[in-house]
Write a protein that holds these residues in place. Structure first.
Motif, mmCIF file in Angstrom:
data_model
loop_
_atom_site.group_PDB
_atom_site.id
_atom_site.type_symbol
_atom_site.label_atom_id
_atom_site.label_comp_id
_atom_site.label_asym_id
_atom_site.label_seq_id
_atom_site.Cartn_x
_atom_site.Cartn_y
_atom_site.Cartn_z
ATOM 1 N N SER A 1 41.779 34.830 35.600
ATOM 2 C CA SER A 1 41.048 36.041 35.975
ATOM 3 C C SER A 1 40.894 36.147 37.486
ATOM 4 O O SER A 1 41.012 37.230 38.062
ATOM 5 N N LEU A 2 40.640 35.025 38.133
ATOM 6 C CA LEU A 2 40.512 35.040 39.587
ATOM 7 C C LEU A 2 41.838 35.376 40.260
ATOM 8 O O LEU A 2 41.883 36.109 41.258
ATOM 9 N N ASP A 3 42.924 34.837 39.707
ATOM 10 C CA ASP A 3 44.235 35.149 40.256
ATOM 11 C C ASP A 3 44.574 36.621 40.054
ATOM 12 O O ASP A 3 45.119 37.279 40.950
ATOM 13 N N GLN A 4 44.240 37.146 38.869
ATOM 14 C CA GLN A 4 44.496 38.556 38.606
ATOM 15 C C GLN A 4 43.618 39.440 39.484
ATOM 16 O O GLN A 4 44.052 40.508 39.947
ATOM 17 N N ARG A 5 42.398 39.013 39.747
ATOM 18 C CA ARG A 5 41.502 39.771 40.633
ATOM 19 C C ARG A 5 42.098 39.859 42.042
ATOM 20 O O ARG A 5 42.089 40.924 42.666
ATOM 21 N N ALA A 6 42.612 38.741 42.543
ATOM 22 C CA ALA A 6 43.215 38.744 43.875
ATOM 23 C C ALA A 6 44.436 39.655 43.922
ATOM 24 O O ALA A 6 44.644 40.400 44.897
ATOM 25 N N LYS A 7 45.258 39.616 42.875
ATOM 26 C CA LYS A 7 46.438 40.480 42.836
ATOM 27 C C LYS A 7 46.045 41.951 42.818
ATOM 28 O O LYS A 7 46.662 42.784 43.504
ATOM 29 N N THR A 8 45.008 42.284 42.036
ATOM 30 C CA THR A 8 44.595 43.682 41.940
ATOM 31 C C THR A 8 44.050 44.186 43.267
ATOM 32 O O THR A 8 44.370 45.301 43.701
ATOM 33 N N ILE A 9 43.208 43.387 43.925
ATOM 34 C CA ILE A 9 42.691 43.779 45.233
ATOM 35 C C ILE A 9 43.841 43.976 46.214
ATOM 36 O O ILE A 9 43.848 44.907 47.030
ATOM 37 N N MET A 10 44.837 43.095 46.126
ATOM 38 C CA MET A 10 45.972 43.179 47.038
ATOM 39 C C MET A 10 46.767 44.463 46.800
ATOM 40 O O MET A 10 47.188 45.138 47.755
ATOM 41 N N LYS A 11 46.980 44.813 45.540
ATOM 42 C CA LYS A 11 47.728 46.028 45.231
ATOM 43 C C LYS A 11 46.999 47.268 45.738
ATOM 44 O O LYS A 11 47.613 48.159 46.344
ATOM 45 N N VAL A 12 45.698 47.331 45.478
ATOM 46 C CA VAL A 12 44.929 48.501 45.905
ATOM 47 C C VAL A 12 44.908 48.598 47.432
ATOM 48 O O VAL A 12 45.118 49.681 48.000
ATOM 49 N N ALA A 13 44.664 47.480 48.118
ATOM 50 C CA ALA A 13 44.616 47.500 49.577
ATOM 51 C C ALA A 13 45.969 47.887 50.177
ATOM 52 O O ALA A 13 46.034 48.641 51.160
#
Length: 510
Positions: free
Chosen positions: A355-367
């Motif tokens: 979940s933490l890895d997916q959270r980082a990926k999602t923030i990265m995509k949005v940014a």
């Protein structure tokens, strides 16, 4: 029609929100402080979770670079927990190593004196050494004195009766952050079982304490207390303080009549009022000041594009101790309860890391998508901020709008133009004249602010003048919208601005 029982087989699909899925959604909108607290609780509950030391730890790469109008996703690194020692082993190595080298110049064991202990402490890892590294400055920050503590230190020098001191302590506890007393004195007297006159007498004595203006019950009383401390509370100033609503409306003609002064004296009185502090208690911090830590960092890339990176300080560093799990599974008893507990801990730990890895990926995509959309803003400034909504970003990264909304909540981006919240880049679209390119509401507000700041005292722009200027720049905006934007930025009307600018010009000329 006869009633009968029958058996039917039916297959349906439904979306079920499991507790883990709900927790993953909540992780998206957590700030890095909330996330750190959540992880600390999970590490305390789960024996298979441990914090990473940060030295070569497997973690999300957190970086992406792209040329303008293009983007790329970040690639997380693989976890390699087998090569890392467990938390217990690292603690044992830190505690069990190097006792013979502590006193290198000693021939035998003896008690070290204070200078030698200080030298040894400075040379230890993680302490304040000569290099000035490996220590936290927050550990050496002096404690901040609050307003109530500052006042409580002065009360014994002012009051001597024990009953009056207790009443003064109660009034001190009622001070708000600005230094005002909001509750009525009759209610305070009823709570303490005292008469209102005695409580008011104590309050008047407390109003003489430092800083001047505290224990006031209104803005006018606060300013009056400060003027009395300066011995400047004459009848003219008293009339001015009683009519602050006229001062707020810039009605200088009425103020001159009420105060009985000419224009020059009124300007001097207004200059005196500006030197006073309307919130005398604001100089004392009620809580520790916390700086905003950016979650995403934007830097210019060598190829002319932008490099998007996640801030390493906000990335959680947590690992699953597979070695400890294998050890406990093979050596522990084969009790069903123990095995079930270990299995549940392993599943929870694996879910949390994913979940933490997916959270980082999602923030990265949005940014990354925000940077791609707002490339003109990063290059040329706020005037080129494009209108953007959640749906545009969600469609570009193939996610739901609610996911983008959660990601952009309480997250900050550090850009070459400053620190901004991610939601700052989402603004309403304002139509352009004759079907031109739409403008961002934030950039239009900036244009209005710049136009008003550049006004001259004799050429103050009305809302209609601002509408005409915006239309000449290709922005189609109604007058009521201009007034709404102006009021939202706490900018007074053209009449009030004209009075204030003329008064300021006369003060400058004098």
């Amino acid at each position: 029609m006869a009633l009968s029982a029958s058996l039917h087989l039916r297959q349906t699909q439904s979306l079920v929100m499991t507790p883990q899925l709900m927790q993953s959604i909540q992780l998206l909108q957590m700030t890095h402080l909330e996330l750190s607290q959540f992880i600390a609780i999970e590490v305390e509950k789960n024996p298979l979770l441990e914090f990473s030391s940060g030295d070569g730890a497997p973690e999300f790469d957190g970086g992406a670079s792209f040329e303008r109008d293009t983007g790329s996703d970040a690639h997380p690194e693989d976890h390699d927990s087998d090569r890392r020692p467990s938390q217990t082993e690292r603690l044992s190595e830190a505690l069990d190593g190097g006792f013979d080298n502590v006193y290198q110049d000693d021939s035998g064991p003896r008690k070290a004196d204070a200078p030698e202990l200080l030298t040894q402490w400075k040379s230890m890892p993680g302490s304040l050494g000569e290099s000035g590294e490996a220590y936290d400055l927050d550990d050496f920050v002096a404690g901040q004195v609050t307003l109530k503590e500052h006042v409580a230190q002065q009360v014994p020098f002012l009051l001597h009766d024990p009953v009056e001191i207790l009443v003064a302590r109660h009034l001190t506890d009622m001070l708000d952050d600005a230094g005002y007393i909001e509750q009525a004195l009759d209610e305070v007297a009823a709570t303490l079982g005292k008469d209102t006159a005695s409580v008011e007498r104590i309050l008047i004595q407390l109003q003489s304490l430092d800083p001047p203006g505290i224990f006031a019950r209104s803005l006018g009383e606060c300013l009056a207390l400060q003027l009395k401390a300066r011995d400047r509370f004459d009848p003219a100033m008293q009339a001015l303080v009683k009519n602050l609503e006229l001062l707020a409306r810039r009605d200088f003609q009425s103020l001159k009549k009420l105060c009985g002064v000419d224009e020059e004296d009124l300007l001097d009185m207004l200059a005196e009022i500006r030197t006073l502090d309307p919130k005398p208690g604001s100089g004392f911090e009620s809580s520790a000041t916390e700086s905003v830590v950016p979650d995403v960092i934007i830097q210019a890339a060598p190829d002319g594009g932008w490099m998007v990176e996640l801030n390493p300080e906000t990335l959680p560093r947590v690992l699953v101790n597979q070695e400890y799990y294998q050890h406990v599974s093979t050596t522990a008893s084969h009790d069903d309860t123990d095995q079930s507990f270990l299995t549940e801990c392993l599943q929870t730990a694996n879910w949390l890391t994913r979940s933490l890895d997916q959270r980082a990926k999602t923030i990265m995509k949005v940014a990354t998508e925000i940077v791609r959309q707002q490339d003109a803003f990063l290059t040329r400034g706020i005037d080129h901020l494009r209108p953007l909504n959640l749906k545009t970003v969600a469609d570009a990264i193939k996610m739901h709008e609610s996911t983008v909304s959660r990601v952009t909540s309480n997250k900050y981006m550090l850009t070459p133009r400053g620190l901004f919240e991610l939601k700052y880049f989402f603004t309403v679209s304002i139509a352009a004249v004759e079907g031109g390119e739409a403008h961002s509401a934030e950039s239009v507000r900036h244009r209005i602010r710049v136009m008003i700041q550049g006004e001259e005292p004799e050429k103050v722009l009305s809302d209609d003048d601002i509408v005409d200027s915006l239309k000449a720049a290709g922005i189609d905006l109604a007058r009521r919208t201009v007034a709404k934007y102006r009021e939202a930025m706490n900018i007074p009307s053209s009449v009030q601005r004209r009075r204030e600018k003329r008064a300021a010009a006369k003060v400058g000329a004098a």
